[in-house]
Write an enzyme that holds these catalytic residues in place. Structure first.
Site, PDB file in Angstrom:
ATOM      1  N   ASP A  50       0.885  -1.237   0.009  1.00 53.88           N
ATOM      2  CA  ASP A  50       0.082  -0.072  -0.026  1.00 53.88           C
ATOM      3  C   ASP A  50       0.739   1.286   0.121  1.00 53.88           C
ATOM      4  O   ASP A  50       0.205   2.347  -0.071  1.00 53.88           O
ATOM      5  CB  ASP A  50      -0.974  -0.004   1.138  1.00 53.88           C
ATOM      6  N   ASN A  51       2.178   1.055   0.238  1.00 50.01           N
ATOM      7  CA  ASN A  51       3.058   2.183   0.067  1.00 50.01           C
ATOM      8  C   ASN A  51       3.840   2.087  -1.163  1.00 50.01           C
ATOM      9  O   ASN A  51       4.944   2.751  -1.207  1.00 50.01           O
ATOM     10  CB  ASN A  51       4.022   2.263   1.273  1.00 50.01           C
TER      11      ASN A  51
HETATM   12  P1  AMP Z   1       0.910   3.350   6.782  1.00 52.15           P
HETATM   13  O1  AMP Z   1       1.628   2.350   7.034  1.00 52.15           O
HETATM   14  O2  AMP Z   1       1.201   4.779   7.672  1.00 52.15           O
HETATM   15  O3  AMP Z   1       1.175   3.890   5.236  1.00 52.15           O
HETATM   16  O4  AMP Z   1      -0.493   3.266   6.922  1.00 52.15           O
HETATM   17  C1  AMP Z   1      -1.228   2.043   7.034  1.00 52.15           C
HETATM   18  C2  AMP Z   1      -2.591   2.078   7.097  1.00 52.15           C
HETATM   19  O5  AMP Z   1      -2.943   2.574   8.378  1.00 52.15           O
HETATM   20  C3  AMP Z   1      -3.296   3.058   6.276  1.00 52.15           C
HETATM   21  O6  AMP Z   1      -4.773   2.428   5.797  1.00 52.15           O
HETATM   22  C4  AMP Z   1      -3.591   4.397   6.868  1.00 52.15           C
HETATM   23  O7  AMP Z   1      -4.592   5.218   6.594  1.00 52.15           O
HETATM   24  C5  AMP Z   1      -3.644   3.719   8.532  1.00 52.15           C
HETATM   25  N1  AMP Z   1      -3.472   4.722   9.517  1.00 52.15           N
HETATM   26  C6  AMP Z   1      -2.202   5.219   9.959  1.00 52.15           C
HETATM   27  N2  AMP Z   1      -2.413   5.986  11.024  1.00 52.15           N
HETATM   28  C7  AMP Z   1      -3.402   6.282  11.212  1.00 52.15           C
HETATM   29  C8  AMP Z   1      -4.294   6.962  12.057  1.00 52.15           C
HETATM   30  N3  AMP Z   1      -3.793   7.653  13.153  1.00 52.15           N
HETATM   31  N4  AMP Z   1      -5.744   6.935  12.116  1.00 52.15           N
HETATM   32  C9  AMP Z   1      -6.291   6.221  11.174  1.00 52.15           C
HETATM   33  N5  AMP Z   1      -5.909   5.439  10.147  1.00 52.15           N
HETATM   34  C10 AMP Z   1      -4.345   5.467  10.139  1.00 52.15           C
HETATM   35 MG    MG Z   2       0.647   4.158   3.857  1.00 50.01          MG
END
Ligand code: AMP
Ligand code: MG
Length: 501
Positions: free
Chosen positions: A255-256
């Site tokens: 997803d990144n």
């Molecule tokens: P990331 O690994 O930061 O790219 O995020 C992975 C997933 O977690 C994505 O779906 C983000 O939208 C979600 N996410 C990360 N931090 C938060 C947060 N504080 N509140 C809601 N969703 C989050």
């Molecule tokens: Mg992400």
């Protein structure tokens, strides 16, 4: 919700929301109680056709936190899935982000305008939908540094403190990051589309990605396969560039990873200090899955997940579809090797540069095999001596000009250095080529942490200096000596980065 007056004339389209309703949830940002602009990227604003003065005004700040929408904007949270640390999550999506819409830049390109930290969405799961000042400024600094290094990336337009407290281990000031991207389509977007079980949705995502990023693929016999090939190539090139500057993404979940080939989602990312392929800074990457040296393998693994999601579009016959996918995926390794080798030539000054010599020279006197050997031996010395990656490469320019003192100091009298220098100098390395390939300034971990800590306490001056220095990473700047130097050994040994939550 108030709209901006037409004189402020930003208009956003809603291309993504229209084309891919199955991946778009209409949503609005949470109100920010006391928005305060922390940083705005004036250069990027101008590139986008936005007036920096307007962005600094109350109406501009309202736009930047999603409180005021340009007429016609239809913000959405985007759905996506993703393999996180190897395990599949069918429903991730923008938990704390919003696509405000797309704007057409003066150069004619379509750019997403996107908020991060703008409140919980239907994808928030257990998260609060918020972001803290430190991590959002971190993404700002890192992404803009990558851009200045010439590496494809999402860009950061602004960070606005919201005036809301965010509860993490302690209470922290909250913020919204405003970023732009050529799109936010991810490998995980395709995985989500496949997961709907509706082949028409899968096809629509693929067609949209083709139209937006790789239009030439539309003319191919199998457009989806041509898209896959384009993504394989662009990701191979991207990860090669990361490796060449010592960038560690830190959380290369599917997803990144974008379909456009831009670096996205700067969480626990960092630049190498000492050269060591096993380097991991992320506090959550306990197994070292996303270590510096693993990145090309992980990119290839992620691309295999992309191919799996797209298989039904490659061929009606599953076995033939798999064969086609494997054939294209096999292009990753040679493409990566080629991109890395070309970059390593420049880092060692072994490319006769047309711009320097005034004539395009095809084929260098130094063979690929010799470049690889020199690069391999150099990395062995770096590893043995735990020399600082960035400054040691940069010291090669002086060494080529005849002054090897800095290089010798960095490599601490490694017994192989004298022989290596003789061999390398025999090829007449070009310092100008190295000066344009080996940065002086990268966002060193200790400098980033120092600037973020000060900013969190309300002092934006160190951040201002850091972003200024990083905006011209190849040009020596008087007074910026400390930005070129590694941290003390105590800092580097204990350094950890945390996910941007
Ligand atoms: P990331 O690994 O930061 O790219 O995020 C992975 C997933 O977690 C994505 O779906 C983000 O939208 C979600 N996410 C990360 N931090 C938060 C947060 N504080 N509140 C809601 N969703 C989050
Ligand atoms: Mg992400």
């Amino acid at each position: 919700m108030p709209s901006l007056s037409p004189s402020q004339s930003l208009s956003l389209s809603h291309d993504f929301a229209d084309a891919l309703p199955a991946l778009a949830r209409p949503w609005a940002a949470d109100p920010a109680p006391a928005p305060q602009l922390l940083v705005v990227n004036e250069g990027l604003a101008v590139e986008l056709g936005l007036d920096p003065g307007f962005l600094r005004s109350p109406a501009g700040v309202a736009l930047l936190v999603g409180a005021a929408l340009p007429a016609g904007a239809q913000p959405v949270a985007q759905a996506y899935a993703g393999h996180q640390f190897g395990g599949f999550s069918p429903r991730l999506g923008d938990g704390r982000a919003l696509l405000l819409g797309e704007l057409t830049a003066p150069d004619g390109t379509l750019r997403d305008l996107h908020l991060k930290g703008s409140g919980p969405t239907p994808f928030a799961r257990a998260g609060d939908g918020l972001a803290a000042v430190g991590p959002m400024l971190r993404e700002y600094v890192m992404s803009e540094a990558m851009h200045a290094l010439g590496i494809p990336t999402t860009r950061s337009l602004a960070v606005v403190a919201t005036g809301r407290e965010v509860l993490r281990e302690t209470a922290l000031p909250g913020a919204v990051l405003v970023r732009t991207a050529s799109s936010h389509l991810r490998v995980g977007s395709v995985e989500f589309a496949r997961g709907t079980g509706d082949i028409a949705v899968l096809r629509s995502v693929v067609d949209y990605a083709i139209a937006r990023h790789h239009p030439e693929a539309a003319d191919d016999e199998v457009p989806a396969l041509a898209l896959f090939r384009a993504v394989v190539r662009t990701q191979a090139d991207l990860v090669a560039r990361w490796m060449l500057v010592g960038f560690i993404h830190g959380v290369m979940n599917t997803d990144n990873m974008t379909l456009s080939g831009e670096t996205i989602d700067y969480g626990p990312c960092a630049f190498l200090d000492a050269y060591d392929p096993a380097t991991v800074y992320s506090s959550i990457d306990t197994g070292g899955r996303y270590a510096y040296g693993n990145q090309p393998y992980i990119a290839e693994w992620n691309l295999a997940r992309l191919a799996e999601a797209m298989l039904p579009l490659f061929d009606d016959d599953l076995e033939r579809a798999v064969e086609k996918a494997q054939g294209v995926l096999a292009e990753f390794r040679p493409r990566f090797a080629e991109a890395r080798a070309a970059g390593m030539r420049r880092k060692l000054g072994l490319v006769p540069d047309a711009a320097v010599s005034g004539s395009a020279v095809s084929g260098s006197a130094v063979s690929d095999v010799e470049v690889e050997a020199l690069a391999g031996d150099f990395h062995e010395m770096l590893g043995r001596t735990r020399a600082d990656y960035t400054s040691t490469f940069r010291s090669l320019s002086d060494a080529a000009r005849g002054d090897a003192a800095a290089l010798e100091a960095a490599l601490g009298g490694d017994p192989a250095l004298a022989g290596w220098l003789d061999r390398w100098r025999a090829h007449e390395p070009a310092p100008e080529v190295m000066d344009a390939a080996n940065p002086i300034y990268v966002p060193r971990n200790h400098l980033v942490e120092e600037a973020l800590a000060a900013a969190t306490d309300g002092n934006l001056e160190p951040l201002g200096w850091l972003t200024t220095v990083l905006s011209a990473p190849f040009t020596e700047r008087a007074g910026a000596e400390r930005y070129a130097e590694p941290a003390g050994p105590d800092f580097a040994a204990g350094y950890q980065t945390f996910c941007g939550t």
